[in-house]
Write an enzyme that holds these catalytic residues in place. Structure first.
Site, PDB file in Angstrom:
ATOM      1  N   LYS A 116       0.888  -1.161   0.000  1.00  0.00           N
ATOM      2  CA  LYS A 116       0.000   0.000   0.000  1.00  0.00           C
ATOM      3  C   LYS A 116       0.928   1.213   0.000  1.00  0.00           C
ATOM      4  CE  LYS A 116      -4.165   1.664   2.310  1.00  0.00           C
ATOM      5  NZ  LYS A 116      -5.039   1.805   1.154  1.00  0.00           N
TER       6      LYS A 116
HETATM    7  N1  PPE Z   1      -7.792  -1.703  -2.762  1.00  0.00           N
HETATM    8  C1  PPE Z   1      -7.218  -0.484  -2.698  1.00  0.00           C
HETATM    9  C2  PPE Z   1      -6.544   0.058  -3.884  1.00  0.00           C
HETATM   10  C3  PPE Z   1      -7.292   0.231  -1.495  1.00  0.00           C
HETATM   11  O1  PPE Z   1      -6.721   1.426  -1.420  1.00  0.00           O
HETATM   12  C4  PPE Z   1      -7.981  -0.311  -0.386  1.00  0.00           C
HETATM   13  C5  PPE Z   1      -8.069   0.455   0.893  1.00  0.00           C
HETATM   14  C6  PPE Z   1      -8.555  -1.586  -0.520  1.00  0.00           C
HETATM   15  C7  PPE Z   1      -8.426  -2.262  -1.726  1.00  0.00           C
HETATM   16  C8  PPE Z   1      -9.249  -2.267   0.615  1.00  0.00           C
HETATM   17  O2  PPE Z   1      -8.347  -2.612   1.619  1.00  0.00           O
HETATM   18  P1  PPE Z   1      -8.771  -2.729   3.137  1.00  0.00           P
HETATM   19  O3  PPE Z   1      -8.994  -1.346   3.641  1.00  0.00           O
HETATM   20  O4  PPE Z   1      -7.638  -3.401   3.782  1.00  0.00           O
HETATM   21  O5  PPE Z   1     -10.014  -3.532   3.193  1.00  0.00           O
HETATM   22  N2  PPE Z   1      -8.151   1.855   0.733  1.00  0.00           N
HETATM   23  C9  PPE Z   1      -7.891   2.739   1.859  1.00  0.00           C
HETATM   24  C10 PPE Z   1      -7.657   4.161   1.405  1.00  0.00           C
HETATM   25  C11 PPE Z   1      -8.826   4.943   0.966  1.00  0.00           C
HETATM   26  C12 PPE Z   1      -8.502   6.406   0.744  1.00  0.00           C
HETATM   27  O6  PPE Z   1      -9.356   7.128   0.179  1.00  0.00           O
HETATM   28  O7  PPE Z   1      -7.442   6.875   1.163  1.00  0.00           O
HETATM   29  C13 PPE Z   1      -8.960   2.607   2.923  1.00  0.00           C
HETATM   30  O8  PPE Z   1     -10.010   2.043   2.678  1.00  0.00           O
HETATM   31  O9  PPE Z   1      -8.715   3.086   4.044  1.00  0.00           O
END
Ligand code: PPE
Length: 311
Positions: free
Chosen positions: A164
């Site tokens: 990330k």
């Molecule tokens: N894919 C991506 C690209 C992504 O950024 C997130 C989280 C997810 C999947 C889901 O991951 P999880 O949160 O572990 O279930 N995105 C984060 C950032 C959002 C933002 O606007 O900044 C979040 O959900 O916190």
């Protein structure tokens, strides 16, 4: 008229390299390496109000992913996971939050410029603030309109999507801008082979004949909410199938939804102008969303081990 609160001009404290600094003083130099080239890693974590006070959801898993992201891109975090976990808890209590969004980030300092720079310090922040539904309550209730993006998710051998990493989000921002400029709520990105990857900040699930289907993780973030939903589904005896999915499979699915810490469980009502199922929050989506909210709010004893209370 009240002046809208910006992210920099507000009261509170941000954990910055092991010290709490007043919110407005949590600054960095304009020649900070990460600001120029995007190599940094971060997390998005939520704390929810429970009957036993605020609890951070799956804190240890988020911190593990933060350290894994750093490991993938070669950043050395000068703190232990235990220190970072404690910083999350302290950020909630120091800011008197009942619930909130928490953003830890590790980024390089301004010791040197150029992509060749090696002797860079790693700075770490943990910031927490109050943040409601990512796309609004209406999105959680009625679902969103999504458009397949003209931009592909990163190739597996490009920036590596299991990290990330800050720079990866340029791809997300461009896809989100394109979709929202065209009148949609969110974008769905395909991988470089043309299979469904993920949203700009969410993993995707579809439901077909009672089976939950989600893309394999070759070109998507290993979402913690994705894992939570898969665990909830198994608890309901719902079969989960991880496989390559095409966009027309989404068009003809019975239900679809996005998952993410920020987006939680957000139903998708249409993709590229095609209604998915009846174009409403489907029955399985609804059931999973309810269990998800019960879980994060500490009302589900089966999954209480995922909660870190603030001590
Ligand atoms: N894919 C991506 C690209 C992504 O950024 C997130 C989280 C997810 C999947 C889901 O991951 P999880 O949160 O572990 O279930 N995105 C984060 C950032 C959002 C933002 O606007 O900044 C979040 O959900 O916190």
């Amino acid at each position: 008229m009240a002046i809208p609160q910006t992210m920099e001009d507000r009261d509170g404290f941000i954990w910055f390299n092991d010290k709490f600094v007043p919110w407005r003083e949590a600054n960095t130099h304009v020649l900070t390496h990460t600001l120029h080239y995007g190599l940094g890693v971060f997390e998005g974590v939520r704390a929810y109000e429970t009957k036993k006070g605020p609890a951070i959801f799956r804190l240890e898993d988020h911190t593990k992913r933060l350290f894994n992201s750093a490991h993938i891109v070669g950043i050395k975090i000068p703190f232990t996971p235990a220190q970072i976990n404690q910083a999350h808890k302290d950020s909630i209590s120091k800011n008197n939050l009942k619930s909130g969004y928490i953003r830890p980030m590790a980024f390089y300092g301004a010791e040197a410029m150029g992509i060749s720079a090696k002797e860079l310090s790693t700075n770490v922040i943990v910031a927490a603030w109050s943040w409601g539904a990512y796309m609004g309550q209406e999105a959680l209730d009625s679902g969103i309109k999504v458009k397949t993006s003209s931009l592909s998710r990163h190739h597996v051998n490009s920036t590596m999507t299991k990290a990330k990493a800050n720079g990866n989000y340029m791809n997300s921002i461009l896809a989100h801008q394109e979709a929202t400029n065209d009148g949609y709520d969110e974008a769905l990105l395909l991988d470089t082979q043309g299979f469904i990857a993920e949203g700009t900040g969410e993993n995707i699930f579809i439901v077909k004949n009672g089976v939950l289907i989600t893309p394999t993780l070759t070109s998507a973030l290993e979402g913690i909410t994705r894992d939570t939903v898969m665990t909830i589904a198994k608890g309901l005896n719902v079969k989960v199938n991880e496989k390559s999915i095409t966009r027309d499979e989404v068009y003809t699915a019975d239900e679809a939804f996005f998952t993410g810490t920020a987006a939680e469980v957000t139903p998708i009502k249409e993709l590229d102008g095609r209604l998915i199922g009846k174009g409403i929050k489907g029955p399985l989506t609804s059931k999973i969303q309810t269990i998800y909210f019960d879980t994060v709010k500490g009302d589900n004893p089966d999954y209480e081990h995922w909660l870190s209370y603030i001590d």
